[in-house]
Design a protein around this motif. Structure first.
Motif, PDB file in Angstrom:
ATOM      1  N   GLU A 105       0.833  -1.204   0.000  1.00  0.00           N
ATOM      2  CA  GLU A 105       0.000   0.000   0.000  1.00  0.00           C
ATOM      3  C   GLU A 105       0.868   1.255   0.000  1.00  0.00           C
ATOM      4  O   GLU A 105       0.543   2.254  -0.645  1.00  0.00           O
ATOM      5  CB  GLU A 105      -0.941   0.000   1.208  1.00  0.00           C
ATOM      6  CG  GLU A 105      -2.031  -1.053   1.137  1.00  0.00           C
ATOM      7  CD  GLU A 105      -2.911  -0.901  -0.090  1.00  0.00           C
ATOM      8  OE1 GLU A 105      -3.320   0.230  -0.397  1.00  0.00           O
ATOM      9  OE2 GLU A 105      -3.184  -1.916  -0.760  1.00  0.00           O
ATOM     10  N   PRO A 133      -2.182   5.595   2.852  1.00  0.00           N
ATOM     11  CA  PRO A 133      -3.084   5.153   3.928  1.00  0.00           C
ATOM     12  C   PRO A 133      -2.338   4.653   5.156  1.00  0.00           C
ATOM     13  O   PRO A 133      -2.938   4.459   6.209  1.00  0.00           O
ATOM     14  CB  PRO A 133      -3.865   3.997   3.281  1.00  0.00           C
ATOM     15  CG  PRO A 133      -3.583   4.054   1.836  1.00  0.00           C
ATOM     16  CD  PRO A 133      -2.277   4.718   1.676  1.00  0.00           C
ATOM     17  N   VAL A 134      -1.039   4.395   5.041  1.00  0.00           N
ATOM     18  CA  VAL A 134      -0.268   3.840   6.155  1.00  0.00           C
ATOM     19  C   VAL A 134       0.006   4.945   7.167  1.00  0.00           C
ATOM     20  O   VAL A 134       0.657   5.945   6.835  1.00  0.00           O
ATOM     21  CB  VAL A 134       1.062   3.236   5.656  1.00  0.00           C
ATOM     22  CG1 VAL A 134       1.861   2.653   6.816  1.00  0.00           C
ATOM     23  CG2 VAL A 134       0.790   2.161   4.606  1.00  0.00           C
ATOM     24  N   ARG A 182      -5.794  -7.478   5.293  1.00  0.00           N
ATOM     25  CA  ARG A 182      -5.089  -6.224   5.069  1.00  0.00           C
ATOM     26  C   ARG A 182      -4.208  -5.913   6.265  1.00  0.00           C
ATOM     27  O   ARG A 182      -4.435  -6.416   7.368  1.00  0.00           O
ATOM     28  CB  ARG A 182      -6.083  -5.060   4.880  1.00  0.00           C
ATOM     29  CG  ARG A 182      -7.082  -5.244   3.766  1.00  0.00           C
ATOM     30  CD  ARG A 182      -8.119  -4.143   3.795  1.00  0.00           C
ATOM     31  NE  ARG A 182      -7.560  -2.861   3.367  1.00  0.00           N
ATOM     32  CZ  ARG A 182      -8.032  -1.680   3.775  1.00  0.00           C
ATOM     33  NH1 ARG A 182      -8.997  -1.608   4.648  1.00  0.00           N
ATOM     34  NH2 ARG A 182      -7.499  -0.568   3.319  1.00  0.00           N
ATOM     35  N   SER A 184      -4.274  -3.308   7.932  1.00  0.00           N
ATOM     36  CA  SER A 184      -5.063  -2.602   8.939  1.00  0.00           C
ATOM     37  C   SER A 184      -5.990  -3.524   9.721  1.00  0.00           C
ATOM     38  O   SER A 184      -6.725  -3.057  10.593  1.00  0.00           O
ATOM     39  CB  SER A 184      -5.892  -1.490   8.276  1.00  0.00           C
ATOM     40  OG  SER A 184      -6.689  -2.012   7.229  1.00  0.00           O
ATOM     41  N   VAL A 192      -4.678   7.936  11.704  1.00  0.00           N
ATOM     42  CA  VAL A 192      -4.849   7.064  10.539  1.00  0.00           C
ATOM     43  C   VAL A 192      -5.574   7.760   9.395  1.00  0.00           C
ATOM     44  O   VAL A 192      -5.440   7.373   8.235  1.00  0.00           O
ATOM     45  CB  VAL A 192      -5.610   5.771  10.919  1.00  0.00           C
ATOM     46  CG1 VAL A 192      -4.805   4.953  11.894  1.00  0.00           C
ATOM     47  CG2 VAL A 192      -6.991   6.086  11.508  1.00  0.00           C
ATOM     48  N   ARG A 224      -7.532   4.700   4.796  1.00  0.00           N
ATOM     49  CA  ARG A 224      -7.551   3.230   4.891  1.00  0.00           C
ATOM     50  C   ARG A 224      -8.680   2.638   4.061  1.00  0.00           C
ATOM     51  O   ARG A 224      -8.596   1.507   3.605  1.00  0.00           O
ATOM     52  CB  ARG A 224      -7.692   2.795   6.355  1.00  0.00           C
ATOM     53  CG  ARG A 224      -6.510   3.139   7.210  1.00  0.00           C
ATOM     54  CD  ARG A 224      -6.559   2.441   8.550  1.00  0.00           C
ATOM     55  NE  ARG A 224      -7.763   2.757   9.313  1.00  0.00           N
ATOM     56  CZ  ARG A 224      -7.975   2.353  10.563  1.00  0.00           C
ATOM     57  NH1 ARG A 224      -7.069   1.619  11.173  1.00  0.00           N
ATOM     58  NH2 ARG A 224      -9.076   2.674  11.205  1.00  0.00           N
ATOM     59  N   SER A 268     -11.162  -2.436   9.303  1.00  0.00           N
ATOM     60  CA  SER A 268     -10.949  -0.992   9.383  1.00  0.00           C
ATOM     61  C   SER A 268     -11.837  -0.340   8.337  1.00  0.00           C
ATOM     62  O   SER A 268     -12.030  -0.866   7.244  1.00  0.00           O
ATOM     63  CB  SER A 268      -9.480  -0.651   9.134  1.00  0.00           C
ATOM     64  OG  SER A 268      -9.066  -1.114   7.852  1.00  0.00           O
ATOM     65  N   ASP A 301     -12.100   3.490   7.048  1.00  0.00           N
ATOM     66  CA  ASP A 301     -11.575   4.849   7.168  1.00  0.00           C
ATOM     67  C   ASP A 301     -10.952   5.006   8.563  1.00  0.00           C
ATOM     68  O   ASP A 301     -10.104   4.212   8.921  1.00  0.00           O
ATOM     69  CB  ASP A 301     -12.655   5.883   6.880  1.00  0.00           C
ATOM     70  CG  ASP A 301     -13.089   5.846   5.411  1.00  0.00           C
ATOM     71  OD1 ASP A 301     -12.242   5.512   4.567  1.00  0.00           O
ATOM     72  OD2 ASP A 301     -14.255   6.136   5.112  1.00  0.00           O
ATOM     73  N   ARG A 334     -13.308   1.422  13.115  1.00  0.00           N
ATOM     74  CA  ARG A 334     -13.144  -0.026  13.053  1.00  0.00           C
ATOM     75  C   ARG A 334     -14.466  -0.672  13.450  1.00  0.00           C
ATOM     76  O   ARG A 334     -15.150  -0.198  14.369  1.00  0.00           O
ATOM     77  CB  ARG A 334     -12.025  -0.515  13.982  1.00  0.00           C
ATOM     78  CG  ARG A 334     -11.714  -2.006  13.799  1.00  0.00           C
ATOM     79  CD  ARG A 334     -10.471  -2.426  14.567  1.00  0.00           C
ATOM     80  NE  ARG A 334      -9.281  -1.748  14.083  1.00  0.00           N
ATOM     81  CZ  ARG A 334      -8.547  -2.155  13.050  1.00  0.00           C
ATOM     82  NH1 ARG A 334      -8.900  -3.238  12.378  1.00  0.00           N
ATOM     83  NH2 ARG A 334      -7.481  -1.486  12.685  1.00  0.00           N
TER      84      ARG A 334
END
Length: 496
Positions: A159, A255-256, A313, A315, A387, A391, A404, A406, A409
């Motif tokens: 990603e 996104p990381v 993923r 996340s 974050v 995500r 996850s 956005d 969660r």
């Protein structure tokens, strides 16, 4: 499998662990998973085919119970999201796991670490190596596989590579982009791991695993650009960009989050190349079709992303939380103030269409209006190290517990009736967003949308009242447009 070995997979809710379980089950293995949250494990397709044990590797009793009756244990745990002392936490967890494995009579531990052959190494890679040493402090044989960058749909490394290349046609980069790296496809990582479970006798030692190519990170970005149909990227090296500055930039552009980008970038300051002296090929030969090259690995990952078939993923692991935060599912009586914004609407929309509209929320589907405010909140979150919104979603239509979404969660999900999200953005407190639907006796449907905030101290209370004016725009619009979406779905069905 050739015998009745019982196999334990730790970290089964994570990126590699979740896929390894699937791979082992394809070989008819007898699998037990060790997870912190049973509901996250139960949301996987393999849940009914495995034994689920709940606990934490830091807790000796639950670890001992999970390891009882196990032949081969896969150790796939890490703590890089747990702050600056993650290395100490990782070492303590590994010691605890090794002790429990020894007492339980485990025959083999298989550990996935990181290649660490460069004299100039990062705290992250050194911690990975130390974890291997701690696991090997008892008489249980430890087979330590060290991998470089893992390329696969949903991996943090992929990603980061994908978004940097897509979003920046001109990049000012630190000098580490010219360091050599030895990437490996996730399929090949899984091949080596599941093959280790079939070895006739236990093995102890350190083995490097890598793909068929050694190249620089800059070369990987150019390969990705070419395969994605993008122009060649202009890369300008700037020596003043430190790993900390680089991780802040990556946290802003990709996104990381910065908290995860920091150890990943730290690893890139070293040359992460497999040592031929530590080759695993004599013990576990490569797949008959050969190892997948970088272009092949990128193409496979992109095909999974484009077809929305990413099974796990990066996340999937829980994001870092502040030390003062309690469990996400704290009850109302836990002694904390709770502020709520509740909206209830009655509609003729069907329960089926309402649930579809609820389950599709977030990611590229948006938040049913006022998206510019959600975007602004996500941007602020990323600027302060959170974050943010990037995500997205694992799947555009369906959710499962632990996903996850956005900067949220999925905390709980009752298909067809309720969805509860827990906020992982940086906040002076804890927040939830919940949707509930039920059928009324008159045939109509009731929709409840509830935002809950538990403030931390005076700052948290001031935050709630400061954003109350924004609620006037966000939450009434959200429930109104959610119901409109459900009505459109009903209309489409009735006119099909």
């Amino acid at each position: 499998m050739s015998d009745a070995r019982k196999i334990l997979v730790t970290g089964a809710s994570g990126y590699v662990g979740g896929r390894l379980v699937t791979s082992l089950l394809e070989d008819n293995a007898d699998v037990r998973v060790f997870v912190r949250d049973a509901s996250k494990a139960q949301s996987h397709q393999w849940a009914s085919q495995v034994e689920i044990t709940v606990g934490n590797a830091s807790d000796y009793k639950s670890t001992l119970e999970a390891l009882t009756g196990i032949h081969t244990a896969f150790y796939l745990l890490h703590s890089i999201n747990l702050g600056p002392n993650f290395d100490e936490i990782e070492s303590a967890m590994a010691r605890n796991f090794a002790k429990a494995a020894h007492q339980s009579g485990v025959k083999q531990i298989v550990y996935l670490g990181g290649i660490n052959n460069d004299a100039k190494t990062s705290k992250h890679l050194q911690s990975r190596a130390n974890t291997g040493k701690e696991l090997a402090t008892t008489s249980v044989p430890v087979m330590e596989m060290r991998a470089g960058i893992i390329i696969g749909s949903g991996s943090a490394s992929f990603e980061m590579l994908r978004h940097l290349t897509h979003r920046l046609p001109v990049m000012t980069t630190p000098k580490w982009v010219m360091n050599k790296t030895h990437p490996i496809a996730i399929r090949d990582v899984l091949w080596y791991l599941k093959s280790a479970a079939k070895l006739k006798t236990p093995v102890a030692g350190v083995f490097d695993i890598g793909g068929p190519e050694v190249l620089t990170y800059a070369d990987m970005m150019q390969k990705f650009a070419k395969l994605s149909g993008l122009r060649k990227r202009l890369i300008i090296k700037i020596p003043v960009l430190t790993p900390n500055l680089s991780s802040l930039w990556i946290g802003f552009v990709t996104p990381v989050p910065t908290s995860l980008a920091r150890p990943l970038v730290g690893s890139l300051i070293s040359e992460v190349v497999a040592d031929s002296k530590k080759s695993i090929s004599q013990l576990i030969p490569p797949p008959t079709e050969g190892l997948i090259d970088v272009a092949g690995a990128i193409n496979l990952a992109l095909s999974k992303v484009s077809s929305n078939s990413v099974t796990t993923r990066w996340s999937d692991a829980a994001a870092i939380t502040a030390p003062w935060q309690k469990a996400q599912s704290d009850p109302d009586w836990a002694g904390e103030a709770l502020y709520k914004d509740t909206k209830v609407r009655i509609t003729n929309a069907s329960m089926e269409s309402l649930w579809q509209a609820i389950e599709e929320i977030g990611g590229e589907n948006g938040w049913y209006g006022s998206d510019f405010l959600w975007y602004a909140r996500g941007l602020i979150d990323r600027m302060i190290g959170g974050v943010g919104l990037r995500r997205g979603r694992r799947d555009p239509v369906h959710l499962r517990v632990g996903d996850s979404l956005d900067f949220w969660r999925v905390e709980s999900l009752e298909s067809g009736s309720s969805l509860k999200l827990y906020a992982e953005m940086i906040l002076p407190g804890k927040a939830w967003l919940e949707f509930r639907i039920k059928k009324l006796p008159n045939g109509q449907s009731e929709v409840t949308q509830e935002a809950t905030f538990s403030p931390r101290g005076l700052g948290g209370q001031l935050y709630w009242f400061a954003i109350l004016p924004l609620h006037i725009f966000v939450f009434p619009t959200m429930i109104r447009n959610l119901i409109r979406s459900a009505n459109r779905k009903d209309y489409a069905v009735s006119n099909a």
